[in-house]
Design an enzyme around this catalytic site. Structure first.
Site, PDB file in Angstrom:
ATOM      1  N   GLU A  67       6.116   1.105   6.357  1.00 41.85           N
ATOM      2  CA  GLU A  67       7.073   1.295   5.265  1.00 41.85           C
ATOM      3  C   GLU A  67       6.539   2.236   4.195  1.00 41.85           C
ATOM      4  O   GLU A  67       7.276   3.042   3.615  1.00 41.85           O
ATOM      5  CB  GLU A  67       7.410  -0.062   4.631  1.00 41.85           C
ATOM      6  CG  GLU A  67       8.478  -0.004   3.569  1.00 41.85           C
ATOM      7  CD  GLU A  67       9.851   0.328   4.128  1.00 41.85           C
ATOM      8  OE1 GLU A  67      10.376   1.406   3.773  1.00 41.85           O
ATOM      9  OE2 GLU A  67      10.393  -0.467   4.906  1.00 41.85           O
ATOM     10  N   GLY A  74       2.180   6.710  -5.966  1.00 42.44           N
ATOM     11  CA  GLY A  74       1.332   5.962  -6.886  1.00 42.44           C
ATOM     12  C   GLY A  74       0.691   4.780  -6.194  1.00 42.44           C
ATOM     13  O   GLY A  74       1.209   4.246  -5.204  1.00 42.44           O
ATOM     14  N   GLY A 119      -1.493  14.234 -13.301  1.00 50.27           N
ATOM     15  CA  GLY A 119      -1.921  13.536 -12.098  1.00 50.27           C
ATOM     16  C   GLY A 119      -0.858  13.400 -11.026  1.00 50.27           C
ATOM     17  O   GLY A 119      -1.079  12.754 -10.007  1.00 50.27           O
ATOM     18  N   LYS A 173       1.861   9.168   6.836  1.00 55.08           N
ATOM     19  CA  LYS A 173       3.049   9.915   7.246  1.00 55.08           C
ATOM     20  C   LYS A 173       2.730  11.080   8.176  1.00 55.08           C
ATOM     21  O   LYS A 173       3.468  11.349   9.121  1.00 55.08           O
ATOM     22  CB  LYS A 173       3.806  10.409   6.022  1.00 55.08           C
ATOM     23  CG  LYS A 173       2.964  11.204   5.062  1.00 55.08           C
ATOM     24  CD  LYS A 173       3.676  11.459   3.761  1.00 55.08           C
ATOM     25  CE  LYS A 173       2.730  12.014   2.714  1.00 55.08           C
ATOM     26  NZ  LYS A 173       1.838  10.984   2.161  1.00 55.08           N
ATOM     27  N   ARG A 199     -16.047   5.843   2.671  1.00 49.21           N
ATOM     28  CA  ARG A 199     -16.993   6.938   2.897  1.00 49.21           C
ATOM     29  C   ARG A 199     -18.174   6.865   1.951  1.00 49.21           C
ATOM     30  O   ARG A 199     -19.273   7.280   2.286  1.00 49.21           O
ATOM     31  CB  ARG A 199     -16.283   8.280   2.732  1.00 49.21           C
ATOM     32  CG  ARG A 199     -15.354   8.639   3.880  1.00 49.21           C
ATOM     33  CD  ARG A 199     -14.777  10.029   3.705  1.00 49.21           C
ATOM     34  NE  ARG A 199     -13.942  10.128   2.511  1.00 49.21           N
ATOM     35  CZ  ARG A 199     -13.392  11.260   2.079  1.00 49.21           C
ATOM     36  NH1 ARG A 199     -13.596  12.391   2.745  1.00 49.21           N
ATOM     37  NH2 ARG A 199     -12.639  11.275   0.997  1.00 49.21           N
ATOM     38  N   ASP A 203       4.718  17.606   3.092  1.00 50.98           N
ATOM     39  CA  ASP A 203       4.797  16.164   2.890  1.00 50.98           C
ATOM     40  C   ASP A 203       6.216  15.664   3.167  1.00 50.98           C
ATOM     41  O   ASP A 203       6.420  14.692   3.910  1.00 50.98           O
ATOM     42  CB  ASP A 203       4.385  15.837   1.444  1.00 50.98           C
ATOM     43  CG  ASP A 203       4.553  14.377   1.097  1.00 50.98           C
ATOM     44  OD1 ASP A 203       3.630  13.592   1.350  1.00 50.98           O
ATOM     45  OD2 ASP A 203       5.622  14.012   0.551  1.00 50.98           O
ATOM     46  N   GLY A 218       7.061   5.421  -0.892  1.00 45.91           N
ATOM     47  CA  GLY A 218       6.369   4.528  -1.802  1.00 45.91           C
ATOM     48  C   GLY A 218       6.916   3.123  -1.751  1.00 45.91           C
ATOM     49  O   GLY A 218       7.010   2.484  -0.699  1.00 45.91           O
ATOM     50  N   LYS A 275       7.940  13.132   6.307  1.00 45.20           N
ATOM     51  CA  LYS A 275       8.802  11.991   6.028  1.00 45.20           C
ATOM     52  C   LYS A 275      10.170  12.167   6.685  1.00 45.20           C
ATOM     53  O   LYS A 275      10.750  11.198   7.202  1.00 45.20           O
ATOM     54  CB  LYS A 275       8.939  11.816   4.520  1.00 45.20           C
ATOM     55  CG  LYS A 275       7.614  11.464   3.840  1.00 45.20           C
ATOM     56  CD  LYS A 275       7.724  11.519   2.323  1.00 45.20           C
ATOM     57  CE  LYS A 275       6.390  11.182   1.670  1.00 45.20           C
ATOM     58  NZ  LYS A 275       6.440  11.294   0.194  1.00 45.20           N
ATOM     59  N   VAL A 309      -4.594   3.867  -3.309  1.00 49.12           N
ATOM     60  CA  VAL A 309      -3.735   2.867  -2.676  1.00 49.12           C
ATOM     61  C   VAL A 309      -4.548   1.689  -2.155  1.00 49.12           C
ATOM     62  O   VAL A 309      -4.209   0.526  -2.391  1.00 49.12           O
ATOM     63  CB  VAL A 309      -2.912   3.499  -1.533  1.00 49.12           C
ATOM     64  CG1 VAL A 309      -2.093   2.431  -0.811  1.00 49.12           C
ATOM     65  CG2 VAL A 309      -2.005   4.594  -2.072  1.00 49.12           C
TER      66      VAL A 309
END
Length: 429
Positions: free
Chosen positions: A130, A305, A188, A106, A47, A202, A135, A206, A16
């Site tokens: 947002e 993505g 992926g 999140k 990192r 996850d 996404g 949200k 991202v």
């Protein structure tokens, strides 16, 4: 247009973060025109500084994220590193040193959103996020701003692309859970460790964020009931098809019928094929919002993505930069309603229960009696038997989770019931 640029610090430069940096560079003129001033990438905290990052000046790269957010000349910090720490400390440090924050985190917002909002308010800064929920899909801003004059009663949606891809494959190809998960990993969509997705963590984070905004009430991750989807089988999909349904992992945030409390939950559920969410395929997300004045609204699009999530981050960045130029801040936390968050036992919905029973007279009557004794009304029953064993499928009318729990406990005590094969909620009526 102001010529002095607004300076942006980027924390994290993975999938991202690298897209955020790329869009800031390639769309620099458009962003400046929309904001009213240029935006300048002033530093990138990573990192592994030795990694080659196309389009990013190596001189901007640092491993000292704390020093970057403390600089004092930074206007906006974009946090896309994820996790609880050091993200939490870096965000609060940014506020303390005069910067506003755009985050996609999140997990942190679901756990400590109230404290972060309070810190932002104390330092007259913005906190926008947002990208934390769905996404590229604009969802938080419509809930927080466009529907600010309405009363939201329910938020129902698919908010995790990985799980939707897996369940869609199971539905459309007949693949088993593990086979579909393996394909998601190969493409992926799933992480090497998919636990956060397939076990619902996850989606639960949200759901906490969405419920808090929709109901003007503080809802933390611990308040969200969560079930994973690893136990969903091909047989469950076969049963769903017989009912004219499919199966989705849903995040459901609801206001109680009397308006006195709210609930938030994540679990697999059967949903009628006639419902718009049933047609959401692949790794896409979709969220259904039901409110008093607006009625039913649906938000649909890619929910994960690099580029889609970066689009949401940049949207927030534009809004925050505009606020900086105007000497103002946008909406903060709205928790004035302070409604209690009820447990799962008080949730009312329909249920699909599959039982393994003895194939002999009187079994159906025994099972029906148990449901009646617990005040749970039966909608339909289907029984198939062979060689002394039978499958009994019961679909209820709406009942509370607590009442259904009592039914299941009583059924397991019947000597004619060999086992409870599956229990699944039926949503989206």
């Amino acid at each position: 247009m102001r010529t002095r640029p607004l300076k942006v610090a980027l924390l994290g430069c993975g999938v991202v973060g690298s897209e955020v940096a790329r869009i800031m560079t390639t769309h620099a003129d458009d962003l400046a025109a929309r904001i009213g001033a240029p935006v300048e990438l002033a530093g990138v905290a990573v990192r592994r500084p030795s990694k080659v990052r196309d389009g990013i000046d190596p001189a901007l790269v640092t491993t000292d994220a704390t020093a970057l957010v403390k600089r004092g000349d930074i206007d906006v910090v974009v946090e896309v590193i994820g996790g609880i720490e050091p993200a939490r400390t870096l965000i609060t440090t940014a506020f303390e040193h005069g910067a506003s924050v755009v985050s996609a985190n999140k997990a942190l917002l679901a756990q400590d959103g109230a404290a972060l909002h309070a810190s932002a308010e104390d330092h007259d800064a913005d906190l926008y996020y947002e990208a934390a929920v769905a996404g590229a899909i604009p969802l938080i801003r419509p809930l927080r701003e466009s529907l600010a004059g309405d009363k939201v009663n329910r938020v129902l949606g698919i908010v995790n692309g990985t799980t939707n891809f897996i369940l869609d494959k199971m539905d459309t190809t007949g693949a088993g859970y593990q086979e579909a998960l393996d394909e998601a990993t190969a493409l992926g969509y799933a992480e090497a460790d998919p636990t956060a997705d397939v076990e619902g963590f996850d989606a639960a984070a949200k759901a906490a964020i969405l419920a808090g905004i929709a109901f003007h009430t503080r809802v933390r991750l611990d308040d969200v009931y969560r079930e994973g989807m690893a136990e969903v089988t091909s047989a469950d999909f076969a049963s769903a098809r017989e009912m004219g349904c499919t199966i989705k992992l849903l995040a459901i945030c609801e206001r109680a019928a009397d308006g006195a409390s709210v609930t938030a939950r994540v679990h697999p559920a059967m949903i009628p094929l006639s419902h718009p969410l049933a047609s959401v395929r692949g790794a896409y997300n979709a969220v259904f919002v039901e409110s008093d004045a607006s009625g039913q609204l649906m938000f649909y699009g890619p929910g994960a993505g690099g580029a889609p999530t970066a689009s949401a981050v940049l949207g927030d960045l534009v809004a925050v930069c505009r606020n900086r130029l105007n000497g103002a801040t946008g909406p903060g936390e709205s928790a004035y309603a302070a409604l209690p968050v009820s447990g799962m036992g008080e949730v009312v919905t329909r249920y699909h229960i599959s039982l393994d029973v003895a194939d002999k007279p009187g079994v159906l009557a025994q099972v029906a009696t148990v449901f009646a004794e617990h005040g749970v009304s039966i909608d339909t029953v289907r029984q198939q038997g062979k060689d002394g064993e039978a499958s009994l499928v019961v679909v209820t009318h709406r009942a509370s989770d607590a009442a259904l729990g009592g039914v299941v406990e009583a059924l397991r005590k019947l000597d004619t019931v060999r086992g409870v094969a599956s229990i699944m909620r039926v949503e989206g009526e």
